[in-house]
Motif scaffolding. Structure first.
Motif, PDB file in Angstrom:
ATOM      1  N   SER A 235       4.637   4.563   7.562  1.00 41.80           N
ATOM      2  CA  SER A 235       3.345   5.197   7.770  1.00 41.80           C
ATOM      3  C   SER A 235       3.471   6.399   8.698  1.00 41.80           C
ATOM      4  CB  SER A 235       2.351   4.192   8.360  1.00 41.80           C
ATOM      5  OG  SER A 235       2.832   3.709   9.611  1.00 41.80           O
TER       6      SER A 235
ATOM      7  N   ASN B  73       1.866   5.667   4.038  1.00 39.86           N
ATOM      8  CA  ASN B  73       0.435   5.638   4.309  1.00 39.86           C
ATOM      9  C   ASN B  73       0.161   6.500   5.543  1.00 39.86           C
ATOM     10  OD1 ASN B  73      -0.337   3.585   2.274  1.00 39.86           O
ATOM     11  ND2 ASN B  73       0.991   2.273   3.505  1.00 39.86           N
TER      12      ASN B  73
ATOM     13  N   THR C 170     -10.735  10.008  -1.376  1.00 35.07           N
ATOM     14  CA  THR C 170      -9.778  11.031  -1.793  1.00 35.07           C
ATOM     15  C   THR C 170     -10.524  12.280  -2.223  1.00 35.07           C
ATOM     16  OG1 THR C 170      -8.243   9.333  -2.545  1.00 35.07           O
ATOM     17  CG2 THR C 170      -7.896  11.571  -3.369  1.00 35.07           C
TER      18      THR C 170
ATOM     19  N   LEU D 184       0.840  -1.198   0.000  1.00 35.57           N
ATOM     20  CA  LEU D 184       0.000   0.000   0.000  1.00 35.57           C
ATOM     21  C   LEU D 184       0.875   1.248   0.000  1.00 35.57           C
ATOM     22  CD1 LEU D 184      -2.836  -0.819   2.581  1.00 35.57           C
ATOM     23  CD2 LEU D 184      -3.063  -0.610   0.099  1.00 35.57           C
ATOM     24  N   LYS D 185       0.536   2.223  -0.807  1.00 38.82           N
ATOM     25  CA  LYS D 185       1.303   3.461  -0.896  1.00 38.82           C
ATOM     26  C   LYS D 185       0.356   4.657  -0.850  1.00 38.82           C
ATOM     27  CE  LYS D 185       5.445   1.707  -1.495  1.00 38.82           C
ATOM     28  NZ  LYS D 185       6.508   1.900  -0.495  1.00 38.82           N
ATOM     29  N   ARG D 186       0.694   5.598  -0.003  1.00 35.93           N
ATOM     30  CA  ARG D 186      -0.013   6.878   0.086  1.00 35.93           C
ATOM     31  C   ARG D 186      -1.516   6.715   0.236  1.00 35.93           C
ATOM     32  NH1 ARG D 186       3.279  11.028  -3.961  1.00 35.93           N
ATOM     33  NH2 ARG D 186       5.304  10.744  -2.947  1.00 35.93           N
ATOM     34  N   GLN D 187      -1.912   5.736   1.049  1.00 37.77           N
ATOM     35  CA  GLN D 187      -3.330   5.554   1.353  1.00 37.77           C
ATOM     36  C   GLN D 187      -3.677   6.344   2.616  1.00 37.77           C
ATOM     37  OE1 GLN D 187      -5.632   3.843  -0.528  1.00 37.77           O
ATOM     38  NE2 GLN D 187      -3.955   3.724  -2.006  1.00 37.77           N
ATOM     39  N   LYS D 188      -4.908   6.865   2.653  1.00 42.75           N
ATOM     40  CA  LYS D 188      -5.408   7.574   3.832  1.00 42.75           C
ATOM     41  C   LYS D 188      -6.431   6.677   4.513  1.00 42.75           C
ATOM     42  CE  LYS D 188      -4.992  11.991   1.409  1.00 42.75           C
ATOM     43  NZ  LYS D 188      -5.722  13.201   0.940  1.00 42.75           N
ATOM     44  N   ILE D 189      -6.188   6.411   5.792  1.00 46.18           N
ATOM     45  CA  ILE D 189      -7.032   5.480   6.540  1.00 46.18           C
ATOM     46  C   ILE D 189      -7.435   6.135   7.849  1.00 46.18           C
ATOM     47  CG2 ILE D 189      -7.144   3.161   7.556  1.00 46.18           C
ATOM     48  CD1 ILE D 189      -4.823   2.396   5.680  1.00 46.18           C
TER      49      ILE D 189
ATOM     50  N   PHE E 116     -10.785   3.054   4.817  1.00 49.16           N
ATOM     51  CA  PHE E 116     -10.106   3.859   3.802  1.00 49.16           C
ATOM     52  C   PHE E 116     -10.900   5.141   3.583  1.00 49.16           C
ATOM     53  CE2 PHE E 116      -6.665   1.251   2.356  1.00 49.16           C
ATOM     54  CZ  PHE E 116      -7.046  -0.034   2.697  1.00 49.16           C
TER      55      PHE E 116
END
Length: 325
Positions: free
Chosen positions: A158, A127, A59, A45-50, A56
């Motif tokens: 993260s 992340n 965006t 996972l890359k640059r995910q906002k949780i 999740f």
């Protein structure tokens, strides 16, 4: 291959984040392969906002460093302790240096603390887990904090971003429940579990109410940055930024506006411009293309509306002398 898969990033019971697979014996190897593929997917996972509750985030608008106006010294410290550390993580690991940081952002509201979190989520090679008070389960608050950090380690590198930390670690809270929450937070920040690859950032409007063990002990928050109401130079830069997107009259003076707005926050400076635009509509200040023309007069009126009103409380400075008739 028939399997039943249960998955929960942050379950509501006392176990770590888990993936469980139920299958027949003959499908065991396929199930293991599936489990490994899912686990590797999280690691990729890359640059995910949780959210802090494990969901999740959708965006929305993306933010970059050009969207914030702060003194260069503060921006440099922020980048050095977040983006640049993550960019050099292989070098850190090669030399046995811990890839972790704790950053505390404090100061009055409206000066960019939340915006910094959004910028880092969009620009850092990591992340981001956003944690607010509503992500802390009242029935099991200690576990909520433990689960947040377990998730951050699982998807590292993260950033864990606690908004309004004083709602969790403030001295005004009392009793056994508060001590347990504080103890778990301290343990997760600097306990047995390794936070390698995890950068923790917290914000507060009231640093004075944070427990001293949280705010002052080394190893928890290594960097403390005050985001105070902007100085005159920063206010002038803010006005230039917001006015550059508008049609302005020849008499508009960003420096003069900056001098008039002593004590206002960054958000209030932006509101000065927005309020002046509304005044322009009310007065019919448009050019031939029906664009609102911002004038110095309307901007100064907006400043007067937003500046805090001072009142004299008590007696006046004059001295009343009682005399005989």
């Amino acid at each position: 291959l028939k399997m039943v898969m249960n998955f929960d990033l942050i379950p509501r019971f006392h176990e770590p984040p888990y993936i469980s697979i139920i299958c027949r014996d003959r499908d065991l190897q396929a199930a293991k392969d599936c489990f490994e593929a899912v686990e590797n997917a999280f690691k990729k996972l890359k640059r995910q906002k949780i959210t802090g509750s494990g969901k999740f985030m959708k965006t929305g608008k993306t933010f970059g460093w050009s969207d914030i106006v702060l003194p260069e010294e503060i921006l440099s410290i922020l980048r050095r302790n977040t983006v640049e550390i993550l960019e050099k993580r292989e070098l850190f690991e090669k030399n046995g240096l811990p890839l972790k940081r704790g950053i505390l952002l404090y100061g009055p509201p409206g000066n960019g603390k939340t915006l910094i979190g959004n910028i880092l989520a969009n620009t850092a090679d990591a992340n981001t887990v956003f944690v607010t008070a509503r992500d802390i389960d009242n029935s099991s608050p200690c576990y909520s904090i433990m689960a947040v950090f377990a998730l951050a380690r699982l998807i590292s590198p993260s950033i864990v971003y606690f908004e309004d930390l004083d709602l969790i670690g403030g001295e005004e809270r009392a009793g056994r429940s508060y001590r347990m929450i504080l103890g778990e937070l301290l343990n997760q920040l600097d306990g047995v579990e390794s936070n390698g690859g995890v950068i923790t950032i917290a914000t507060t409007n009231n640093i004075e109410v944070l427990d001293s063990a949280l705010a002052n002990r080394p190893g928890r928050f290594d960097v403390k940055l005050e985001l105070a109401n902007p100085a005159v130079e920063t206010r002038a830069n803010l006005f230039r930024k917001y006015l550059s997107k508008q049609t302005v009259a020849a008499d508009v003076d960003a420096e003069a506006l900056a001098r008039l707005t002593e004590g206002l926050s960054c958000a209030s400076v932006r509101e000065v411009v927005q309020s002046a635009l509304i005044v322009g509509v009310e007065k019919g200040s448009f050019n031939e293309r029906e664009e609102i023309i911002l004038t110095q007069e309307n901007l100064e009126k907006s400043v007067e509306k937003l500046k805090p009103k001072t009142k004299t409380v008590g007696f006046s400075t004059g001295v009343a002398v009682a005399g005989k008739n």
